[in-house]
Design a protein around this motif. Structure first.
Motif, PDB file in Angstrom:
ATOM      1  N   LEU A  96      58.486  20.825  61.310  1.00  0.00           N
ATOM      2  CA  LEU A  96      58.098  21.776  60.158  1.00  0.00           C
ATOM      3  C   LEU A  96      59.583  22.008  59.925  1.00  0.00           C
ATOM      4  CD1 LEU A  96      60.394  24.921  61.762  1.00  0.00           C
ATOM      5  CD2 LEU A  96      59.308  23.392  63.746  1.00  0.00           C
ATOM      6  N   CYS A  97      59.061  22.973  58.272  1.00  0.00           N
ATOM      7  CA  CYS A  97      59.937  23.240  57.117  1.00  0.00           C
ATOM      8  C   CYS A  97      60.188  24.579  57.684  1.00  0.00           C
ATOM      9  CB  CYS A  97      59.548  23.538  56.068  1.00  0.00           C
ATOM     10  SG  CYS A  97      59.518  21.648  55.419  1.00  0.00           S
ATOM     11  N   VAL A  98      61.734  25.367  57.420  1.00  0.00           N
ATOM     12  CA  VAL A  98      62.125  27.053  57.589  1.00  0.00           C
ATOM     13  C   VAL A  98      61.420  27.358  56.608  1.00  0.00           C
ATOM     14  CG1 VAL A  98      64.100  26.201  58.097  1.00  0.00           C
ATOM     15  CG2 VAL A  98      63.724  26.929  55.934  1.00  0.00           C
ATOM     16  N   GLU A  99      61.360  28.681  57.021  1.00  0.00           N
ATOM     17  CA  GLU A  99      60.530  29.949  56.215  1.00  0.00           C
ATOM     18  C   GLU A  99      61.247  29.869  54.974  1.00  0.00           C
ATOM     19  OE1 GLU A  99      59.028  34.568  56.958  1.00  0.00           O
ATOM     20  OE2 GLU A  99      60.795  33.416  57.829  1.00  0.00           O
ATOM     21  N   ASN A 100      60.119  30.190  54.015  1.00  0.00           N
ATOM     22  CA  ASN A 100      59.596  29.772  52.370  1.00  0.00           C
ATOM     23  C   ASN A 100      59.874  28.324  52.077  1.00  0.00           C
ATOM     24  OD1 ASN A 100      59.389  32.762  52.451  1.00  0.00           O
ATOM     25  ND2 ASN A 100      61.767  32.953  52.298  1.00  0.00           N
ATOM     26  N   GLU A 101      60.647  27.179  52.582  1.00  0.00           N
ATOM     27  CA  GLU A 101      60.277  26.282  51.939  1.00  0.00           C
ATOM     28  C   GLU A 101      59.434  25.375  52.377  1.00  0.00           C
ATOM     29  OE1 GLU A 101      61.788  23.169  50.086  1.00  0.00           O
ATOM     30  OE2 GLU A 101      63.403  23.741  51.452  1.00  0.00           O
ATOM     31  N   GLN A 102      58.567  25.174  50.573  1.00  0.00           N
ATOM     32  CA  GLN A 102      57.553  24.151  50.779  1.00  0.00           C
ATOM     33  C   GLN A 102      57.575  22.815  50.339  1.00  0.00           C
ATOM     34  OE1 GLN A 102      54.559  25.643  50.485  1.00  0.00           O
ATOM     35  NE2 GLN A 102      55.899  28.240  51.011  1.00  0.00           N
ATOM     36  N   HIS A 103      58.892  22.062  50.563  1.00  0.00           N
ATOM     37  CA  HIS A 103      58.880  20.684  50.449  1.00  0.00           C
ATOM     38  C   HIS A 103      59.329  19.661  51.749  1.00  0.00           C
ATOM     39  CE1 HIS A 103      60.930  22.027  46.833  1.00  0.00           C
ATOM     40  NE2 HIS A 103      60.103  21.303  46.443  1.00  0.00           N
ATOM     41  N   TYR A 104      57.692  19.364  51.793  1.00  0.00           N
ATOM     42  CA  TYR A 104      58.198  18.458  53.153  1.00  0.00           C
ATOM     43  C   TYR A 104      57.709  17.275  53.166  1.00  0.00           C
ATOM     44  CZ  TYR A 104      53.132  18.283  52.027  1.00  0.00           C
ATOM     45  OH  TYR A 104      52.185  18.014  51.376  1.00  0.00           O
ATOM     46  N   LEU A 105      57.926  15.695  51.921  1.00  0.00           N
ATOM     47  CA  LEU A 105      57.413  15.306  52.276  1.00  0.00           C
ATOM     48  C   LEU A 105      58.368  14.472  52.369  1.00  0.00           C
ATOM     49  CD1 LEU A 105      55.705  14.435  48.167  1.00  0.00           C
ATOM     50  CD2 LEU A 105      54.643  14.735  50.676  1.00  0.00           C
TER      51      LEU A 105
END
Length: 220
Positions: A96-105
């Motif tokens: 998972l990415c932390v809250e508000n983080e949109q970069h996931y690739l």
């Protein structure tokens, strides 16, 4: 490097088929997943990021490249599982990415390395608030939880995420990753049990050292 730049141009065009031909050429040349993820996909997306930061492409272009890359990564893992028998090791990991983080690739590539190593994975993607992370982890009881962030001011979320997840009764390994770890030190946000992975090579090395998963009764 050249293949990564070539892929970047195809991603910006949204050209799924020619992009896949490029990836298939690397597979047929017996390049392993670490090389393909790190030297091809990561190089491509970093070049796309550079073009966006220097105003040579628009947000729409960047989103098209990202969505095309996402498709290719999913197709790559499907092909790997089709072509290679992967023995499950009976261990689970969530991503998972932390809250508000949109970069996931980058996180997705990490999850796929885990999958190829025999782990059962759940990829929760970007922007997952801590309360939902805890609920999902309490229900599924993963052996490892991998957290990602790519924006510097999102580091403020690390400490509460790490602190709460290390309290889970099954004591999962907590792994933190993201491109900024190659430039900055974030150890102060974690404990001596927290692992900070600077790149995909670090992830692969860790997986190779733990071929049967982790012993959740032991702190890392």
């Amino acid at each position: 490097m050249e293949k990564g730049i070539a892929l970047a141009q195809l991603l910006l065009e949204g050209n799924q088929e020619d992009s896949w031909v490029l990836i298939e050429e690397q597979r047929k040349a017996h390049r392993d997943s670490l090389y393909i993820y790190d030297s091809i996909f990561t190089t491509a997306m970093r070049h796309v990021g550079y073009l966006w930061e220097t105003n040579n492409i628009t947000v729409a272009d960047e989103h098209l490249a990202s969505s095309t890359c996402d498709f290719l990564l999913a197709r790559y893992l499907w092909q790997q599982k089709k072509d290679h028998h992967i023995d499950p090791i009976g261990k689970k990991a969530m991503f998972l990415c932390v809250e508000n983080e949109q970069h996931y690739l980058g996180l997705k590539m990490t999850s796929q390395l885990f999958s190829e190593a025999g782990w059962e994975t759940r990829f929760h993607g970007p922007n997952l608030p801590l309360e939902y992370v805890k609920k999902a982890a309490e229900e599924w009881k993963p052996d490892a939880i991998c957290i990602s962030f790519s924006i510097l001011y999102h580091a403020e979320h690390l400490e509460p995420y790490i602190k709460e997840l290390e309290k889970l009764p099954n004591r999962p390994a907590i792994i933190v990753g993201g491109r900024l770890l190659e430039k900055y030190e974030f150890a102060r946000h974690g404990s001596d049990r927290t692992m900070f992975m600077k790149n995909l090579e670090g992830v692969k090395n860790w997986l190779d050292r733990h071929p049967h998963g982790v012993k959740t009764s032991v702190g890392y």
